[in-house]
Scaffold this active site. Structure first.
Site, mmCIF file in Angstrom:
data_model
loop_
_atom_site.group_PDB
_atom_site.id
_atom_site.type_symbol
_atom_site.label_atom_id
_atom_site.label_comp_id
_atom_site.label_asym_id
_atom_site.label_seq_id
_atom_site.Cartn_x
_atom_site.Cartn_y
_atom_site.Cartn_z
ATOM 1 N N TYR A 1 37.317 41.025 47.424
ATOM 2 C CA TYR A 1 37.736 41.677 46.257
ATOM 3 C C TYR A 1 38.524 40.452 45.190
ATOM 4 O O TYR A 1 39.348 39.865 45.748
ATOM 5 C CB TYR A 1 38.741 42.779 46.400
ATOM 6 N N HIS A 2 38.228 40.667 44.055
ATOM 7 C CA HIS A 2 38.629 39.417 43.209
ATOM 8 C C HIS A 2 39.923 39.865 42.376
ATOM 9 O O HIS A 2 39.542 40.894 41.452
ATOM 10 C CB HIS A 2 37.731 39.123 42.097
ATOM 11 N N GLY A 3 40.958 39.332 42.639
ATOM 12 C CA GLY A 3 42.061 39.567 41.894
ATOM 13 C C GLY A 3 41.988 38.993 40.570
ATOM 14 O O GLY A 3 41.108 38.381 40.129
ATOM 15 N N GLU B 1 35.709 41.821 37.284
ATOM 16 C CA GLU B 1 36.585 42.454 38.220
ATOM 17 C C GLU B 1 37.957 41.740 38.134
ATOM 18 O O GLU B 1 38.901 42.526 38.046
ATOM 19 C CB GLU B 1 36.182 42.198 39.699
ATOM 20 N N ARG C 1 46.608 42.234 43.104
ATOM 21 C CA ARG C 1 47.057 42.790 41.647
ATOM 22 C C ARG C 1 48.211 42.723 41.091
ATOM 23 O O ARG C 1 48.486 42.895 39.865
ATOM 24 C CB ARG C 1 46.376 44.154 41.531
#
Length: 330
Positions: free
Chosen positions: A129-131, A202, A240
């Site tokens: 998952y890309h922050g 994202e 995040r």
């Protein structure tokens, strides 16, 4: 002006330095009650200091990038004669940078890596998952290098290759832009390869709800199928909360879709707790389609988010997790 200086110390009691400076400025500028203006200016500065700080802190990461680049140039200069006789002249440089970034992760975020045993000894495609920034991936690759002496290449957006001075850094760490054939070749050579299917979109427009923004992308799944390697899901807790963007502003989203450049302002750099979790690998199956494999991978990432991330994310809570003494269970 000399008379003003003398008047500061005239009389039985000398003025304070600040009062004296104010008196001199009044004489020099001809503005009366300049002390009141200065007090108001200092008050505004104090009031806005936290706002300024959250936009300045991300610059620390940029500085670290360029420090890394400078160190690589120094290393290259000192090892030019060894290049012709070594199969990998950059091995020492990678050790140096891994130590630098891992140290930053430990000190600033109390960084932890869990589930490293889920990474197979051979090649594999790490999907994460890309922050708002890829700093969690950088910490992961540094820790992986220190713990396992393994190198993990990564797929980056095209704009990264346009950043001034970054070429040597990207080359040393095996950062590639694609295409699919290059990704497959990297895996077939026995290396690990990491990719964030959500990409820049994202990163810029995700929020504290940790919604996966992959659209219908399945190219990464086809890469894993063509290379016949497992997919390794990965997620970093509080990613995040460390950095956030102003991606909720609609005009910025429209502008990005038009020019495809990451112009959305970034703020944060907060020393929140970061923990990276590596899930169980999704094995290669010859009869699985790219669509099915992409769906399985998305479900695996979602499961990691639901297990390890409190939603919605909260910056204060993530900061307080730095002081927890119990070890996070995998």
């Amino acid at each position: 002006m000399t008379g003003g200086n003398e008047s500061c110390t005239a009389g039985p009691t000398s003025m304070s330095y600040l009062t004296c400076l104010t008196y001199i400025l009044e004489e020099w500028t001809g503005v009366e009650h300049i002390g009141d203006y200065l007090s108001y200016a200092f008050y505004i500065l104090w009031l806005l200091f936290p706002l300024v700080l959250v936009f300045v802190l991300p610059g620390v990461i940029v500085i670290l990038f360029y420090v890394s680049i400078l160190l690589l140039h120094i290393y290259k200069r000192k090892n030019e004669l060894k290049e012709a006789y070594s199969h990998d002249v950059w091995m020492g440089a990678r050790e140096m940078l891994a130590t630098l970034w891992d140290g930053h992760g430990r000190i600033w975020h109390g960084y932890e890596l869990h589930g490293v045993e889920n990474i197979p000894p051979g090649p594999g495609l790490v999907v994460f998952y890309h922050g708002a920034t890829p700093v969690d991936y950088i910490y992961f690759s540094a820790r992986l290098h220190i713990m396992k002496k393994r190198r993990c290449s990564v797929v980056a957006d095209h704009f990264v290759f346009r950043l001034p001075g970054f070429k040597i850094l990207l080359d040393v760490h095996g950062v590639i832009h694609g295409p699919k054939e290059a990704c497959v070749r990297t895996l077939e050579e026995g290396h690990l390869l990491a990719i964030a299917p959500g990409g820049v979109r994202e990163a810029l427009f995700g929020d504290e709800m940790y919604t996966i923004l992959w659209s219908d992308r399945k190219g990464f799944a086809q890469v894993a199928i063509d290379a016949k390697v497992p997919i390794i899901p990965m997620f970093t807790q509080n990613v995040r909360e460390g950095f956030r963007t102003l991606g909720g502003i609609k005009i910025l989203r429209s502008l990005y879709e038009r020019i495809r450049l990451p112009i959305v302002p970034l703020y944060g750099g907060f020393p929140v707790k970061l923990r990276t979790f590596i899930g169980e690998p999704i094995p290669y199956e010859p009869n699985v389609t790219a669509e099915e494999l992409a769906a399985k991978t998305k479900a695996a990432i979602q499961a990691l988010i639901e297990k390890h991330q409190k939603i919605p994310g909260n910056i204060f809570r993530a900061l307080m997790e730095r002081f927890q003494t119990q070890k996070k269970e995998d």
